[in-house]
Motif scaffolding. Sequence first.
Motif, PDB file in Angstrom:
ATOM      1  N   GLY A  77       0.796  -1.317   0.065  1.00 54.26           N
ATOM      2  CA  GLY A  77       0.001   0.227   0.051  1.00 54.26           C
ATOM      3  C   GLY A  77       0.733   1.371   0.121  1.00 54.26           C
ATOM      4  O   GLY A  77       1.988   1.396   0.050  1.00 54.26           O
ATOM      5  N   TYR A  78       0.273   2.330   0.028  1.00 53.85           N
ATOM      6  CA  TYR A  78       0.726   3.781  -0.314  1.00 53.85           C
ATOM      7  C   TYR A  78       0.410   4.589   0.830  1.00 53.85           C
ATOM      8  O   TYR A  78       0.729   5.797   1.034  1.00 53.85           O
ATOM      9  N   ASP A  79       0.096   3.706   2.122  1.00 53.98           N
ATOM     10  CA  ASP A  79       0.174   4.540   3.594  1.00 53.98           C
ATOM     11  C   ASP A  79       1.462   4.832   4.099  1.00 53.98           C
ATOM     12  O   ASP A  79       2.401   4.309   3.342  1.00 53.98           O
ATOM     13  N   ASN A  80       1.399   5.484   5.189  1.00 57.35           N
ATOM     14  CA  ASN A  80       2.744   5.875   5.765  1.00 57.35           C
ATOM     15  C   ASN A  80       3.510   4.591   6.326  1.00 57.35           C
ATOM     16  O   ASN A  80       2.800   3.553   6.857  1.00 57.35           O
ATOM     17  N   GLY A  81       4.713   4.632   5.800  1.00 57.35           N
ATOM     18  CA  GLY A  81       5.612   3.336   6.551  1.00 57.35           C
ATOM     19  C   GLY A  81       6.916   3.555   6.064  1.00 57.35           C
ATOM     20  O   GLY A  81       7.380   4.444   5.331  1.00 57.35           O
ATOM     21  N   PHE A  82       7.712   2.491   5.991  1.00 62.18           N
ATOM     22  CA  PHE A  82       9.256   2.591   5.888  1.00 62.18           C
ATOM     23  C   PHE A  82       9.433   1.388   4.680  1.00 62.18           C
ATOM     24  O   PHE A  82       9.007   0.349   4.673  1.00 62.18           O
ATOM     25  N   CYS A  83      10.169   1.952   3.856  1.00 68.98           N
ATOM     26  CA  CYS A  83      10.963   1.105   2.774  1.00 68.98           C
ATOM     27  C   CYS A  83      12.283   0.937   2.897  1.00 68.98           C
ATOM     28  O   CYS A  83      12.909   2.076   2.788  1.00 68.98           O
ATOM     29  N   LEU A  84      12.932  -0.161   3.305  1.00 70.87           N
ATOM     30  CA  LEU A  84      14.353  -0.324   3.360  1.00 70.87           C
ATOM     31  C   LEU A  84      14.984  -0.641   2.188  1.00 70.87           C
ATOM     32  O   LEU A  84      14.664  -1.467   1.650  1.00 70.87           O
ATOM     33  N   TYR A  85      15.968   0.259   1.740  1.00 73.77           N
ATOM     34  CA  TYR A  85      16.460  -0.107   0.426  1.00 73.77           C
ATOM     35  C   TYR A  85      18.064  -0.268   0.502  1.00 73.77           C
ATOM     36  O   TYR A  85      18.822   0.716   1.115  1.00 73.77           O
ATOM     37  N   LEU A  86      18.675  -1.200  -0.259  1.00 72.68           N
ATOM     38  CA  LEU A  86      19.965  -1.713  -0.222  1.00 72.68           C
ATOM     39  C   LEU A  86      20.546  -1.458  -1.477  1.00 72.68           C
ATOM     40  O   LEU A  86      19.987  -2.110  -2.392  1.00 72.68           O
ATOM     41  N   ARG A 109      23.050  -4.275  -7.645  1.00 74.45           N
ATOM     42  CA  ARG A 109      22.496  -5.363  -6.881  1.00 74.45           C
ATOM     43  C   ARG A 109      21.531  -4.746  -5.932  1.00 74.45           C
ATOM     44  O   ARG A 109      22.065  -4.416  -4.829  1.00 74.45           O
ATOM     45  N   GLU A 110      20.197  -4.461  -5.960  1.00 72.59           N
ATOM     46  CA  GLU A 110      19.425  -3.601  -5.243  1.00 72.59           C
ATOM     47  C   GLU A 110      18.437  -4.695  -4.468  1.00 72.59           C
ATOM     48  O   GLU A 110      18.052  -5.645  -4.926  1.00 72.59           O
ATOM     49  N   TYR A 111      18.151  -4.253  -3.356  1.00 70.03           N
ATOM     50  CA  TYR A 111      17.197  -5.268  -2.414  1.00 70.03           C
ATOM     51  C   TYR A 111      16.216  -4.182  -1.692  1.00 70.03           C
ATOM     52  O   TYR A 111      16.855  -3.021  -1.089  1.00 70.03           O
ATOM     53  N   ALA A 112      14.967  -4.534  -1.507  1.00 69.48           N
ATOM     54  CA  ALA A 112      14.228  -3.438  -0.702  1.00 69.48           C
ATOM     55  C   ALA A 112      13.173  -4.520   0.118  1.00 69.48           C
ATOM     56  O   ALA A 112      12.674  -5.494  -0.308  1.00 69.48           O
ATOM     57  N   ILE A 113      12.764  -3.925   1.294  1.00 70.32           N
ATOM     58  CA  ILE A 113      11.682  -4.585   2.166  1.00 70.32           C
ATOM     59  C   ILE A 113      10.748  -3.467   2.521  1.00 70.32           C
ATOM     60  O   ILE A 113      11.091  -2.483   2.974  1.00 70.32           O
ATOM     61  N   ASP A 114       9.618  -3.900   2.619  1.00 68.36           N
ATOM     62  CA  ASP A 114       8.599  -3.192   3.428  1.00 68.36           C
ATOM     63  C   ASP A 114       8.707  -3.198   4.908  1.00 68.36           C
ATOM     64  O   ASP A 114       8.387  -4.542   5.304  1.00 68.36           O
ATOM     65  N   LEU A 115       9.123  -2.283   5.589  1.00 69.90           N
ATOM     66  CA  LEU A 115       9.115  -2.393   7.253  1.00 69.90           C
ATOM     67  C   LEU A 115       8.031  -1.986   7.766  1.00 69.90           C
ATOM     68  O   LEU A 115       7.884  -2.076   9.058  1.00 69.90           O
ATOM     69  N   GLY A 116       6.935  -1.544   6.989  1.00 68.54           N
ATOM     70  CA  GLY A 116       5.646  -1.082   7.766  1.00 68.54           C
ATOM     71  C   GLY A 116       6.017   0.128   8.755  1.00 68.54           C
ATOM     72  O   GLY A 116       6.917   0.960   8.271  1.00 68.54           O
ATOM     73  N   ASP A 117       5.363   0.037   9.641  1.00 66.00           N
ATOM     74  CA  ASP A 117       5.357   1.447  10.603  1.00 66.00           C
ATOM     75  C   ASP A 117       5.636   0.990  11.874  1.00 66.00           C
ATOM     76  O   ASP A 117       5.426   1.693  12.816  1.00 66.00           O
ATOM     77  N   ASP A 118       6.337  -0.213  12.167  1.00 62.97           N
ATOM     78  CA  ASP A 118       6.801  -0.663  13.404  1.00 62.97           C
ATOM     79  C   ASP A 118       8.001  -0.270  13.723  1.00 62.97           C
ATOM     80  O   ASP A 118       9.041  -0.769  13.005  1.00 62.97           O
ATOM     81  N   ILE A 119       8.278   0.700  14.202  1.00 67.66           N
ATOM     82  CA  ILE A 119       9.722   1.395  14.429  1.00 67.66           C
ATOM     83  C   ILE A 119      10.530   0.337  15.353  1.00 67.66           C
ATOM     84  O   ILE A 119      11.860   0.444  15.089  1.00 67.66           O
ATOM     85  N   ASP A 120      10.132  -0.588  16.042  1.00 72.19           N
ATOM     86  CA  ASP A 120      10.968  -1.360  16.793  1.00 72.19           C
ATOM     87  C   ASP A 120      11.380  -2.447  15.937  1.00 72.19           C
ATOM     88  O   ASP A 120      12.757  -2.830  15.821  1.00 72.19           O
ATOM     89  N   ILE A 121      10.642  -3.031  15.140  1.00 71.77           N
ATOM     90  CA  ILE A 121      11.148  -4.007  13.982  1.00 71.77           C
ATOM     91  C   ILE A 121      12.084  -3.440  12.987  1.00 71.77           C
ATOM     92  O   ILE A 121      13.207  -4.004  12.739  1.00 71.77           O
ATOM     93  N   ALA A 122      11.690  -2.378  12.445  1.00 75.35           N
ATOM     94  CA  ALA A 122      12.543  -1.491  11.808  1.00 75.35           C
ATOM     95  C   ALA A 122      13.890  -1.176  12.264  1.00 75.35           C
ATOM     96  O   ALA A 122      15.116  -1.377  11.536  1.00 75.35           O
ATOM     97  N   SER A 123      13.983  -0.831  13.608  1.00 71.65           N
ATOM     98  CA  SER A 123      15.453  -0.595  14.144  1.00 71.65           C
ATOM     99  C   SER A 123      16.126  -1.745  14.165  1.00 71.65           C
ATOM    100  O   SER A 123      17.499  -1.867  14.185  1.00 71.65           O
ATOM    101  N   HIS A 124      15.638  -3.002  14.578  1.00 70.32           N
ATOM    102  CA  HIS A 124      16.327  -4.340  14.717  1.00 70.32           C
ATOM    103  C   HIS A 124      16.870  -4.613  13.359  1.00 70.32           C
ATOM    104  O   HIS A 124      17.882  -5.096  13.201  1.00 70.32           O
ATOM    105  N   ILE A 125      16.000  -4.595  12.296  1.00 69.60           N
ATOM    106  CA  ILE A 125      16.514  -5.208  11.078  1.00 69.60           C
ATOM    107  C   ILE A 125      17.704  -4.366  10.607  1.00 69.60           C
ATOM    108  O   ILE A 125      18.614  -4.798  10.144  1.00 69.60           O
ATOM    109  N   ILE A 126      17.457  -2.849  10.707  1.00 69.03           N
ATOM    110  CA  ILE A 126      18.452  -1.879  10.159  1.00 69.03           C
ATOM    111  C   ILE A 126      19.731  -2.122  10.848  1.00 69.03           C
ATOM    112  O   ILE A 126      20.814  -2.134  10.314  1.00 69.03           O
TER     113      ILE A 126
END
Length: 296
Positions: A109-118, A167-184
């Motif tokens: 979706g296009y709602d608020n959230g994070f996309c992590l890109y490498l 070589r690019e990679y992306a993941i939708d992290l949603g809006d959970d800051i705790d999960i995003a912080s751990h993965i990053i």
Amino acid sequence: MVIKCPNCNHYVSDTASVCPKCGASMTVSTPKNLANDVTDTNNHSESPKTFNSNIEVFPELAQYLRQHMILQKENPDMRYRTVIDDGLVSIFSKGNCYWDDDQPIRLGGYDNGFCLYLDFYIYADEEDEENKEENKIENDRIQRFRSLASFSQFIPHKTYFDGDCHREYAIDLGDDIDIASHIISEILQKVYLLPLSEELVINTEIDEEDDDNEDDVAENQEMNEEREDSYENVENPYEDVEDSAGILMNILCFLIPIVGLVLYFVKKSDYPNTAKSYLTWAAAGFGVSILINIIL
């Protein structure tokens, strides 16, 4: 049942622990839609994220992610990107992120959230020792990245420019800051080998989509007019310079005065000095020819 490897798109049995083609880990369940929709690995829905809960989080990271989220909610028409350590990791607002070839990263979706890109940059020319060394560093990073539990949840993509490969990679992290912080944090520590004690350099940038607003148009128009005026006021440096074949042409005008007379009228507007020289030599030739006729 067969599924697609999220790294190389090779068909793999769902019971395999690693991809037989590229060696990517398949131990973590691939998001459901990736298993079912093998025709489009660039388009999937949100799914539960797997991450290493034992990893320590960089202390300042959550604060910046929260700031990014607040900015995006307050200004939904703006595009935000949070860059960590000069682009090692980029976090985009979901729905406004793109691969390096300007193709949209479709992660739900296009709602608020994070996309992590490498982005891992691989040079095509390995004859250059520096390129070869850089490629080794990037390939080592990719191998470490593949060993992470969260790797299979990333969507892969490749972009080529002049033979070089992103070589690019992306993941939708949603809006959970705790999960995003751990993965990053896990990626920074285990892929890029940044120690937890290192202070991260984090910048949140604004990427405005409307580059052609009225102020920019007026400014560009004014700059173009100034350039045109400056060009008009520049004197022609060749205006008073004789042709490269001036001596030969002068001799020709002397021998055949009518040629010099014609060249005078042709050149006098653009090259007045050259035209005057032709006329002078033509007049001299004409005078000499009369003198010779009188003597003879």
